[in-house]
Design an enzyme around this catalytic site. Structure first.
Site, short mmCIF file in Angstrom:
data_model
loop_
_atom_site.label_atom_id
_atom_site.label_comp_id
_atom_site.label_asym_id
_atom_site.label_seq_id
_atom_site.Cartn_x
_atom_site.Cartn_y
_atom_site.Cartn_z
N ARG A 83 0.80 -1.22 0.00
CA ARG A 83 0.00 0.00 0.00
C ARG A 83 0.83 1.27 0.00
O ARG A 83 0.56 2.20 -0.76
CB ARG A 83 -0.90 0.07 1.24
N THR A 84 1.82 1.34 0.86
CA THR A 84 2.50 2.63 1.00
C THR A 84 3.21 2.99 -0.30
O THR A 84 3.05 4.09 -0.83
CB THR A 84 3.49 2.58 2.19
N LYS A 101 25.41 -3.64 -1.92
CA LYS A 101 26.87 -3.56 -2.08
C LYS A 101 27.52 -2.80 -0.93
O LYS A 101 28.72 -2.57 -0.95
CB LYS A 101 27.21 -2.83 -3.39
N ARG A 152 11.40 4.06 2.87
CA ARG A 152 11.09 3.10 3.95
C ARG A 152 12.36 2.32 4.25
O ARG A 152 13.06 1.87 3.33
CB ARG A 152 9.98 2.15 3.51
N HIS A 158 5.59 6.17 11.26
CA HIS A 158 5.03 5.99 9.92
C HIS A 158 4.05 7.15 9.69
O HIS A 158 2.83 6.95 9.67
CB HIS A 158 4.32 4.62 9.85
C1 NCD Z 1 2.15 -0.90 8.13
C2 NCD Z 1 3.65 -0.70 8.22
O1 NCD Z 1 4.37 -0.90 7.24
O2 NCD Z 1 4.07 -0.33 9.29
N1 NCD Z 1 1.73 -1.14 6.82
C3 NCD Z 1 1.40 -0.06 6.03
O3 NCD Z 1 2.22 0.75 5.71
N2 NCD Z 1 0.12 0.09 5.66
C4 NCD Z 1 1.61 -1.90 9.08
C5 NCD Z 1 2.21 -3.28 9.07
O4 NCD Z 1 3.07 -3.61 8.27
O5 NCD Z 1 1.75 -4.05 9.91
#
Ligand code: NCD
Length: 308
Positions: free
Chosen positions: A51-52, A80, A101, A129
């Site tokens: 999703r993100t 690397k 991320r 997040h």
């Molecule tokens: C979350 C995350 O990555 O922290 N997912 C997301 O971005 N929607 C929650 C999770 O991974 O449990």
């Protein structure tokens, strides 16, 4: 605001402006279809995501911009041994804005110190997040109409779950918000959040072990997955992974207008029978994530709201 690393980077006014813009985008998506023409978003994902990453990319594409990036550390020069600082210096010359991320807490912050483009934290380890929180706030505001006067239950892995940490950081700013934390003893919220955020802001909260006991009090139930990838041993994960499973029997105990949110991915913690309940809004929530990321990209790039 130049980067978005933690929810505290946003003042209440900035937050309100972002949510208002996201709301307008959701009602008039066509108006925004070319506003990022010629702009590029880099998605630098050192950890899995559906999703993100895809909602960031959809957000940029919806505004006529383009996207580039990588979706695992293995396929980048991190494999690397390249540092985040070096990577971001280079990406700053390729893109106008980036979402990162990373499994290490603080990595997007380090990137922001070496970047000449805006950096958005798309999840750093078990820490924060902030764009999931923007998604959550837009969902709550759109479906409940307000962000104050709410009792929010957070259930599951409150120790490693970064979405809960960021949600707490953002929600303590609103009047008369109370929290109920539902978790096994081992997965309670970290002490630093209890002391520096909840106690420091005089926020009312309680910690409980049984979901059924508190269901009737909640306006929002924020379910989370047990974060397998952050456990030190498999045995603990297996013991704790099914601590809470929301099903229709438990939903009967809840208010008629309680909302169930979940950042997703879901594993076992919400039974699929709950999906048909109108109070289950986690798939709608994922859609709101696109609008709020469109608003955020526009804001960080300094792009004005297009005319009708
Ligand atoms: C979350 C995350 O990555 O922290 N997912 C997301 O971005 N929607 C929650 C999770 O991974 O449990």
């Amino acid at each position: 605001m130049k980067h978005l690393i933690s929810p505290q980077d946003l003042s209440l006014t900035e937050l309100d402006q972002l949510l208002t813009l996201a709301d307008d985008i959701s009602n008039n998506p066509k108006k925004y279809s070319e506003c990022c023409h010629g702009k590029k978003l880099a998605t630098l994902f050192y950890e899995p995501s559906t999703r993100t990453r895809l909602s960031f990319e959809a957000a940029m594409l919806n505004m006529g911009g383009s996207v580039l990036g990588f979706s695992s550390a293995d396929s980048s020069s991190a494999a690397k041994g390249e540092s985040v600082a070096d990577t971001i210096r280079v990406v700053s010359g390729y893109a106008d804005i980036c979402a990162m991320r990373h499994p290490k807490e603080g990595a997007p912050y380090v990137a922001s110190m070496h970047a000449s483009i805006p950096v958005i934290n798309a999840g750093d380890g078990g820490h924060n997040h902030p764009t999931q929180t923007l998604t959550d706030l837009l969902t709550i505001k759109s479906l409940k109409g307000h962000l104050d006067n709410l009792t929010i239950g957070c259930c599951g892995d409150l120790k490693f779950g970064r979405t809960v940490h960021s949600l707490i950081n953002a929600m303590v700013q609103f009047p008369n918000v109370k929290f109920v934390f539902i978790s096994p003893e081992e997965l309670r919220i970290p002490t630093y959040l209890r002391e520096e955020t909840l106690d420091a802001n005089h926020v009312e909260y309680k910690e409980v072990r049984v979901l059924e006991d508190v269901m009737p009090e909640l306006d929002i139930l924020y379910m989370t997955r047990v974060q397998k990838e952050r456990f030190f041993n498999e045995e603990d994960y297996i013991r704790l992974k099914d601590s809470f499973i929301l099903d229709n029997t438990k939903m009967k105990l809840a208010k008629d207008d309680m909302l169930v949110l979940h950042p997703l991915p879901r594993v076992n913690e919400i039974s699929t029978e709950v999906d048909a309940d109108p109070r289950a809004v986690y798939f709608k929530q994922a859609q709101y994530g696109v609008y709020v990321r469109m608003a955020l990209i526009m804001t960080l790039l300094g792009i004005k709201q297009p005319e009708e």
